[in-house]
Motif scaffolding. Sequence first.
Motif, PDB file in Angstrom:
ATOM      1  N   ARG A  28       0.792  -1.233   0.000  1.00 23.69           N
ATOM      2  CA  ARG A  28       0.000   0.000   0.000  1.00 23.69           C
ATOM      3  C   ARG A  28       0.821   1.279   0.000  1.00 23.69           C
ATOM      4  NH1 ARG A  28      -4.783  -1.358  -1.785  1.00 23.69           N
ATOM      5  NH2 ARG A  28      -5.740  -3.064  -0.657  1.00 23.69           N
ATOM      6  N   GLY A  29       2.128   1.129  -0.002  1.00 24.57           N
ATOM      7  CA  GLY A  29       2.980   2.325   0.065  1.00 24.57           C
ATOM      8  C   GLY A  29       2.772   3.072   1.365  1.00 24.57           C
ATOM      9  N   GLU A  30       2.521   2.298   2.448  1.00 21.31           N
ATOM     10  CA  GLU A  30       2.157   2.940   3.708  1.00 21.31           C
ATOM     11  C   GLU A  30       3.393   3.369   4.503  1.00 21.31           C
ATOM     12  OE1 GLU A  30      -1.149   1.520   6.700  1.00 21.31           O
ATOM     13  OE2 GLU A  30       0.834   0.946   7.396  1.00 21.31           O
ATOM     14  N   VAL A  31       3.811   4.598   4.290  1.00 21.80           N
ATOM     15  CA  VAL A  31       4.870   5.216   5.102  1.00 21.80           C
ATOM     16  C   VAL A  31       4.302   6.549   5.570  1.00 21.80           C
ATOM     17  CG1 VAL A  31       7.228   6.108   5.147  1.00 21.80           C
ATOM     18  CG2 VAL A  31       6.682   4.143   3.696  1.00 21.80           C
ATOM     19  N   PHE A  32       4.086   6.663   6.852  1.00 22.79           N
ATOM     20  CA  PHE A  32       3.456   7.876   7.364  1.00 22.79           C
ATOM     21  C   PHE A  32       4.448   9.042   7.370  1.00 22.79           C
ATOM     22  CE2 PHE A  32       0.982   4.512   9.747  1.00 22.79           C
ATOM     23  CZ  PHE A  32      -0.073   4.535   8.849  1.00 22.79           C
ATOM     24  N   THR A  33       3.915  10.228   7.180  1.00 22.79           N
ATOM     25  CA  THR A  33       4.775  11.419   7.109  1.00 22.79           C
ATOM     26  C   THR A  33       5.180  11.852   8.519  1.00 22.79           C
ATOM     27  OG1 THR A  33       3.507  12.065   5.172  1.00 22.79           O
ATOM     28  CG2 THR A  33       4.924  13.740   6.113  1.00 22.79           C
ATOM     29  N   ALA A  34       6.451  12.204   8.668  1.00 21.93           N
ATOM     30  CA  ALA A  34       6.958  12.625   9.983  1.00 21.93           C
ATOM     31  C   ALA A  34       6.412  14.011  10.340  1.00 21.93           C
ATOM     32  CB  ALA A  34       8.476  12.649   9.956  1.00 21.93           C
ATOM     33  N   LEU A  57      -9.422  17.990   2.460  1.00 15.43           N
ATOM     34  CA  LEU A  57      -9.648  16.568   2.167  1.00 15.43           C
ATOM     35  C   LEU A  57      -8.296  15.920   1.907  1.00 15.43           C
ATOM     36  CD1 LEU A  57     -11.055  13.942   1.183  1.00 15.43           C
ATOM     37  CD2 LEU A  57     -11.298  15.032  -1.044  1.00 15.43           C
ATOM     38  N   GLU A  58      -8.002  14.853   2.644  1.00 15.98           N
ATOM     39  CA  GLU A  58      -6.774  14.103   2.366  1.00 15.98           C
ATOM     40  C   GLU A  58      -7.168  12.753   1.794  1.00 15.98           C
ATOM     41  OE1 GLU A  58      -3.944  13.407   5.476  1.00 15.98           O
ATOM     42  OE2 GLU A  58      -2.500  12.781   3.949  1.00 15.98           O
ATOM     43  N   PRO A  59      -6.845  12.496   0.512  1.00 16.40           N
ATOM     44  CA  PRO A  59      -7.350  11.296  -0.150  1.00 16.40           C
ATOM     45  C   PRO A  59      -6.654   9.988   0.236  1.00 16.40           C
ATOM     46  CG  PRO A  59      -6.330  12.804  -1.743  1.00 16.40           C
ATOM     47  CD  PRO A  59      -6.076  13.369  -0.388  1.00 16.40           C
ATOM     48  N   ALA A  60      -5.565  10.015   0.951  1.00 13.77           N
ATOM     49  CA  ALA A  60      -4.942   8.763   1.440  1.00 13.77           C
ATOM     50  C   ALA A  60      -4.404   9.123   2.818  1.00 13.77           C
ATOM     51  CB  ALA A  60      -3.839   8.307   0.487  1.00 13.77           C
ATOM     52  N   CYS A  61      -5.317   9.263   3.767  1.00 12.16           N
ATOM     53  CA  CYS A  61      -4.982   9.992   5.012  1.00 12.16           C
ATOM     54  C   CYS A  61      -4.244   9.146   6.038  1.00 12.16           C
ATOM     55  CB  CYS A  61      -6.234  10.611   5.609  1.00 12.16           C
ATOM     56  SG  CYS A  61      -7.433   9.410   6.214  1.00 12.16           S
ATOM     57  N   VAL A 103      -9.969  10.067   3.239  1.00  9.83           N
ATOM     58  CA  VAL A 103     -10.297   8.759   2.658  1.00  9.83           C
ATOM     59  C   VAL A 103      -9.088   7.877   2.909  1.00  9.83           C
ATOM     60  CG1 VAL A 103     -10.768   7.464   0.546  1.00  9.83           C
ATOM     61  CG2 VAL A 103     -11.673   9.757   0.790  1.00  9.83           C
ATOM     62  N   GLU A 104      -9.334   6.619   3.259  1.00  8.69           N
ATOM     63  CA  GLU A 104      -8.220   5.702   3.512  1.00  8.69           C
ATOM     64  C   GLU A 104      -8.699   4.288   3.205  1.00  8.69           C
ATOM     65  OE1 GLU A 104      -4.882   5.634   4.391  1.00  8.69           O
ATOM     66  OE2 GLU A 104      -5.177   3.472   4.476  1.00  8.69           O
ATOM     67  N   ILE A 105      -7.802   3.507   2.579  1.00  8.64           N
ATOM     68  CA  ILE A 105      -8.195   2.178   2.110  1.00  8.64           C
ATOM     69  C   ILE A 105      -8.069   1.111   3.204  1.00  8.64           C
ATOM     70  CG2 ILE A 105      -5.968   1.335   1.240  1.00  8.64           C
ATOM     71  CD1 ILE A 105      -7.569   0.678  -1.409  1.00  8.64           C
ATOM     72  N   MET A 106      -7.237   1.360   4.217  1.00  8.12           N
ATOM     73  CA  MET A 106      -7.041   0.360   5.283  1.00  8.12           C
ATOM     74  C   MET A 106      -7.957   0.705   6.455  1.00  8.12           C
ATOM     75  SD  MET A 106      -4.747  -1.622   3.970  1.00  8.12           S
ATOM     76  CE  MET A 106      -3.820  -2.549   5.181  1.00  8.12           C
ATOM     77  N   GLY A 153     -12.359   4.015   1.970  1.00  9.27           N
ATOM     78  CA  GLY A 153     -12.622   4.044   0.534  1.00  9.27           C
ATOM     79  C   GLY A 153     -11.343   3.938  -0.271  1.00  9.27           C
ATOM     80  N   ASP A 154     -11.534   3.771  -1.565  1.00 12.96           N
ATOM     81  CA  ASP A 154     -10.416   3.689  -2.506  1.00 12.96           C
ATOM     82  C   ASP A 154     -10.377   5.006  -3.273  1.00 12.96           C
ATOM     83  OD1 ASP A 154      -8.790   3.294  -4.724  1.00 12.96           O
ATOM     84  OD2 ASP A 154      -9.295   1.171  -4.885  1.00 12.96           O
ATOM     85  N   ALA A 155      -9.335   5.773  -3.022  1.00 10.09           N
ATOM     86  CA  ALA A 155      -9.253   7.105  -3.618  1.00 10.09           C
ATOM     87  C   ALA A 155      -8.967   7.051  -5.120  1.00 10.09           C
ATOM     88  CB  ALA A 155      -8.185   7.927  -2.910  1.00 10.09           C
ATOM     89  N   LEU A 156      -8.666   5.867  -5.646  1.00  8.84           N
ATOM     90  CA  LEU A 156      -8.437   5.760  -7.091  1.00  8.84           C
ATOM     91  C   LEU A 156      -9.740   5.453  -7.825  1.00  8.84           C
ATOM     92  CD1 LEU A 156      -5.041   3.823  -7.129  1.00  8.84           C
ATOM     93  CD2 LEU A 156      -5.439   6.274  -7.438  1.00  8.84           C
TER      94      LEU A 156
HETATM   95  C1  LIG Z   1       2.397   7.095   2.152  1.00  5.38           C
HETATM   96  S1  LIG Z   1       1.024   6.715   3.248  1.00  5.38           S
HETATM   97  C2  LIG Z   1       0.620   8.350   3.759  1.00  5.38           C
HETATM   98  C3  LIG Z   1      -0.362   8.432   4.883  1.00  5.38           C
HETATM   99  C4  LIG Z   1      -0.641   9.845   5.370  1.00  5.38           C
HETATM  100  N1  LIG Z   1      -1.140  10.657   4.285  1.00  5.38           N
HETATM  101  C5  LIG Z   1       0.635  10.480   5.919  1.00  5.38           C
HETATM  102  O1  LIG Z   1       1.170  11.345   5.228  1.00  5.38           O
HETATM  103  O2  LIG Z   1       1.051  10.124   7.016  1.00  5.38           O
HETATM  104  C6  LIG Z   1      -0.182   6.298   2.053  1.00  5.38           C
HETATM  105  C7  LIG Z   1      -1.528   5.883   2.626  1.00  5.38           C
HETATM  106  O3  LIG Z   1      -2.415   5.717   1.535  1.00  5.38           O
HETATM  107  C8  LIG Z   1      -3.224   4.584   1.762  1.00  5.38           C
HETATM  108  N2  LIG Z   1      -3.679   4.145   0.434  1.00  5.38           N
HETATM  109  C9  LIG Z   1      -2.994   3.439  -0.485  1.00  5.38           C
HETATM  110  N3  LIG Z   1      -3.735   3.262  -1.602  1.00  5.38           N
HETATM  111  C10 LIG Z   1      -4.910   3.908  -1.374  1.00  5.38           C
HETATM  112  C11 LIG Z   1      -6.084   4.108  -2.153  1.00  5.38           C
HETATM  113  N4  LIG Z   1      -6.197   3.606  -3.390  1.00  5.38           N
HETATM  114  N5  LIG Z   1      -7.096   4.812  -1.609  1.00  5.38           N
HETATM  115  C12 LIG Z   1      -7.003   5.328  -0.353  1.00  5.38           C
HETATM  116  N6  LIG Z   1      -5.921   5.157   0.428  1.00  5.38           N
HETATM  117  C13 LIG Z   1      -4.880   4.473  -0.076  1.00  5.38           C
HETATM  118  C14 LIG Z   1      -2.329   3.627   2.490  1.00  5.38           C
HETATM  119  O4  LIG Z   1      -3.063   2.663   3.227  1.00  5.38           O
HETATM  120  C15 LIG Z   1      -1.529   4.581   3.371  1.00  5.38           C
HETATM  121  O5  LIG Z   1      -2.158   4.761   4.618  1.00  5.38           O
END
Ligand SMILES: C[S@@+](CC[C@H](N)C(=O)[O-])C[C@H]1O[C@@H](n2cnc3c(N)ncnc32)[C@H](O)[C@@H]1O
Length: 244
Positions: A28-34, A57-61, A103-106, A153-156
């Motif tokens: 999922r590319g899940e690396v949270f921002t510092a 609105l943060e689409p992958a929050c 919005v967040e997929i997990m 949800g799925d932001a894509l």
């Molecule tokens: C790089 S992290 C960033 C999280 C947060 N925005 C931050 O900056 O700390 C990417 C996030 O996007 C979520 N994600 C990945 N694909 C997604 C999608 N299609 N729709 C919504 N969220 C998604 C992941 O689960 C993950 O939590």
Amino acid sequence: MKSDKQTATANEIPAQGQIKSRKRVAERGEVFTAEREVNAMLDLVKQETERIDSRFLEPACGNGNFLAEILRRKLAVVARQYEHQEAQIHLQSAIAVSSIYGVEIMMDNVVECRQRLLDILCEWYGSAMHGAVAPAELCAVWRYLLERNILWGDALSLCLPLPADATLIQRRDAEPIIFSEWSFIKDMVLRKDYRLASLLQAQSQSVPDLFSDQGDEAYLPPKAAKEYKPIHYMKIPTYYDTQQ
Ligand SMILES: C[S@@+](CC[C@H](N)C(=O)[O-])C[C@H]1O[C@@H](n2cnc3c(N)ncnc32)[C@H](O)[C@@H]1O
């Protein structure tokens, strides 16, 4: 002294707390921002982060690193502007949270994010109100708004997430992400629900040759999927569920 190459590599390694597992990073590319980067980025739009009703609105929050800081900044303004005004502290805190969307997929991140924002509100209330505990009715308003605004949800696809092996028919029939717009007039609130897809489409379609008084391009407003009658904002947790 470190070379440029060494510094760049060190900066790319996520600190503890920025990742949950290698699997999630890969999938999922899940690396949270510092926190430092969050603040630096929000400072680029500082004025907006300090406007109580500005919509974000943060689409992958993720678990809400950006949304948490935006909420903290808005609440700091509420506390400063409305010191000793209990009714305004209540109303303005609802306005602040009602304008924050994610919005967040997990699903676990969604739950964490909502709880984190709720904890910030409760803690802030204690300090803004000199040690008082937030009334249960107000907490219910905050909780409802967070459940409506921080969505799984799925932001894509702009729909609820589907399994990777979903059929074409399942994809065609996927449930759209629907956000609620909350507009406050004094202590009354008007809720309008919109499909996220329509909001984005409307934003991308400017009306040719039409400009606002300030010279900005004009956009056709999206069509609401549902509109409710205005209610007192303290009725938020109980009113809508009787209107389905
Ligand atoms: C790089 S992290 C960033 C999280 C947060 N925005 C931050 O900056 O700390 C990417 C996030 O996007 C979520 N994600 C990945 N694909 C997604 C999608 N299609 N729709 C919504 N969220 C998604 C992941 O689960 C993950 O939590």
